[in-house]
Design a protein around this motif. Sequence first.
Motif, short mmCIF file in Angstrom:
data_model
loop_
_atom_site.label_atom_id
_atom_site.label_comp_id
_atom_site.label_asym_id
_atom_site.label_seq_id
_atom_site.Cartn_x
_atom_site.Cartn_y
_atom_site.Cartn_z
N GLN A 71 -11.63 44.07 33.29
CA GLN A 71 -10.61 44.15 32.08
C GLN A 71 -9.75 45.38 32.44
O GLN A 71 -10.29 46.43 32.25
N PRO A 72 -8.33 45.31 32.22
CA PRO A 72 -7.52 46.55 32.50
C PRO A 72 -7.73 47.58 31.46
O PRO A 72 -8.02 46.86 30.28
N ASN A 73 -7.74 48.63 31.80
CA ASN A 73 -7.82 49.51 30.73
C ASN A 73 -6.34 49.84 29.97
O ASN A 73 -5.42 50.36 30.52
N HIS A 74 -6.09 49.48 28.79
CA HIS A 74 -4.90 49.57 28.25
C HIS A 74 -4.52 50.88 28.15
O HIS A 74 -3.39 51.14 28.10
N PHE B 138 -8.67 44.31 25.18
CA PHE B 138 -7.72 44.91 25.82
C PHE B 138 -7.29 46.09 25.28
O PHE B 138 -6.84 47.17 25.79
N GLN B 140 -8.81 48.43 23.72
CA GLN B 140 -10.04 49.10 23.73
C GLN B 140 -10.41 49.61 22.28
O GLN B 140 -10.78 50.74 22.11
#
Lengths: 361, 361
Positions: A71-74, B138, B140
């Motif tokens: 999951q990309p780290n926003h 996303f 976080q």
Amino acid sequence: MIELVKTIYLLKRLSKYIKKLNIKKKTTIKDIANVLNISAAAVSKALNDDSRISKKTKKAVKQVAENLNYQPNHLASALRKGKSKLVGVIVPRTNSNFFSSVIQNIEEVLNKEGYNIIITQSNESFKKECDSIDTLLFTQVDGIIASMANETVDLDYYEKVKAKGIPLILFDRGENDLNVDYIGINDYKSSQDIIEHLVKQGRKRIAHIGGYKRTRIFNNRIRGYIDAVNKHQLPLEPELLIESSLTTEDGKEKMEQLLQLKERPDAVYVASDYAALGALQALKERQIKVPDDIALVGFGDEPFTAVVTPSITSINQHSAEIGKQAALTFLGYTKKKTVKQSLNKIILDAELVIRESSKNP
Amino acid sequence: MIELVKTIYLLKRLSKYIKKLNIKKKTTIKDIANVLNISAAAVSKALNDDSRISKKTKKAVKQVAENLNYQPNHLASALRKGKSKLVGVIVPRTNSNFFSSVIQNIEEVLNKEGYNIIITQSNESFKKECDSIDTLLFTQVDGIIASMANETVDLDYYEKVKAKGIPLILFDRGENDLNVDYIGINDYKSSQDIIEHLVKQGRKRIAHIGGYKRTRIFNNRIRGYIDAVNKHQLPLEPELLIESSLTTEDGKEKMEQLLQLKERPDAVYVASDYAALGALQALKERQIKVPDDIALVGFGDEPFTAVVTPSITSINQHSAEIGKQAALTFLGYTKKKTVKQSLNKIILDAELVIRESSKNP
DNA sequence: ATTTTTTGGTTAAACGTTTAAGCAAAACTA
DNA sequence: TAGTTTTGCTTAAACGTTTAACCAAAAAAT
């Protein structure tokens, strides 16, 4: 054959990483890079479909990302890019159908472009509104779409937003002094439509329970009322024009005040459905027949206007359209970043919805 | 004298930086550090009131921060600390008073602890709910507080949240299968209270327009209805127990269905105020007197229940308390991070609010 | 066959904080 | 007075991305 060996090798590396993952920690771009023995930069580019990465690599990266549940780290990307992809929305409250509908449409439009929204409620409080602005700035939103609280007169906080270069779009409750994008309805004309309608129904003495004069939309409604009343040469007496906070409670109170008059009005136009509801309660309590004795008109077309008895004539503000336009106006800023776009002032025509409360006596 | 020289020197450095600022760019911790000729780390510590920084330095740092109009970059600190200080809230919709009130109270409690909330609406759609979860992850968020959509049966997405170790708290609409914190009211008992009340009013044939059986809260309401009806040895016929989506439209439709029966009920308990409103419309259209011919009871104590004619008896769900408890439950996770806290299942007692629609015939 | 261009990457720095580790100077202790 | 502790910082690395700059190898052009 060689393919198979490669695949087995990859599987081995993968499973090693999956094990590592179970010992906590979230998957990062680096993990994917390690599995594939390429650089983190390449992974980043692959995930963003950069043209300089081969199809093969892209496919592999996406595969591994999937397997590792990446999951990309926003936060990281937002920090690096200077864009949070978050838009703040400030409303006086969410539990009115108007605001809820506006929000829903803002969200719909913005989600499609990858933006998320943060909703905050000011509860009509100036202080809460300032806090909201602070927290939104703190959260690094890319833009703010707001409808101002009734209390708000000091525009310093909004100036702060402008000064920071963050797109600011107002809807419904805006201020002329603040030179900023605005989406709303034609309040002046809506008022006139209402008076016109009441006159046609044979009403001769029309009162207006309006909002705070200092708030632009309510001021416009008041002006519309005054001009229309004058046009039809109806009585325009000070006691027929009352300023109100427009809550349900205050609507009731102000209506009671009108009923004290020696010469009662035969129609009352209230600048908000909630206040109109209070006014209706006052009338019912005194057994005054609506619309026979007094006609009643509200503003906003909240769903309950259709279900109370009698149903209340009101103005539909096209909330969906307002929400969409507000979102699109924001997106305008994100697209043409260089071109200094001109200020958007969108004024929609509202629609009079006639119901029982203003029918012919 | 030396003080004066120092001050002048500082002013010079300051003005230089203020000039630089006007050429865009936001103030960072480094700018403050440069002005004062100390390290960025010292500035960070000073701003966070670290004990190892002298009072004098702290004061100076705060002064300069003020002058340069410094705003901390939340993204950076969140990235570094691994905490976003953001909590996601998912509700089926915001334009019901219940959800709006819950949200307001969640916000109130969390704001005090420095958390902000991101509100998303699922619009009762399972797909939208999954999207919401994805966007919240996303973004976080540090936790998620949610009330599930009617459609939701597949719990995979919620399991995903749990798997990530992100605190998940459900309220109102929850699932037993999902082993997770929950705050709600005693639906079973509320149902019984309603039937008890109707029986006291002399009703002998009570119908129930309920929600989807698979949704726990509606299932509990149905069980409460069945048990109470049995207890009083009233007729419990299949056609008196109807499953509904509980929208206003469907409430109307299901009421019409009940009116087709050879033997009509003399009381109808609807599991949602919105559906009860639709039911009321159906009754009015057929000139059936409420409560004289048929008594009506809703659920949720939405404000409109008090203003429609006749006003509708309903159940107050203590939305404020639910919101507060949900927020506090989340905070529980943030405090004792090491101690594996036990699951919280808070069941509040709801309150029957008796109005015209269920008075004695 | 040589030069030029394109492809498919790599390296390293940057975004703005926080924080572990380190260190000199000051203040205390014995 | 020497040793210890405390104070008040500094340095440097880290958080997870993105991106400018660079580079070798392959392909295309001359």
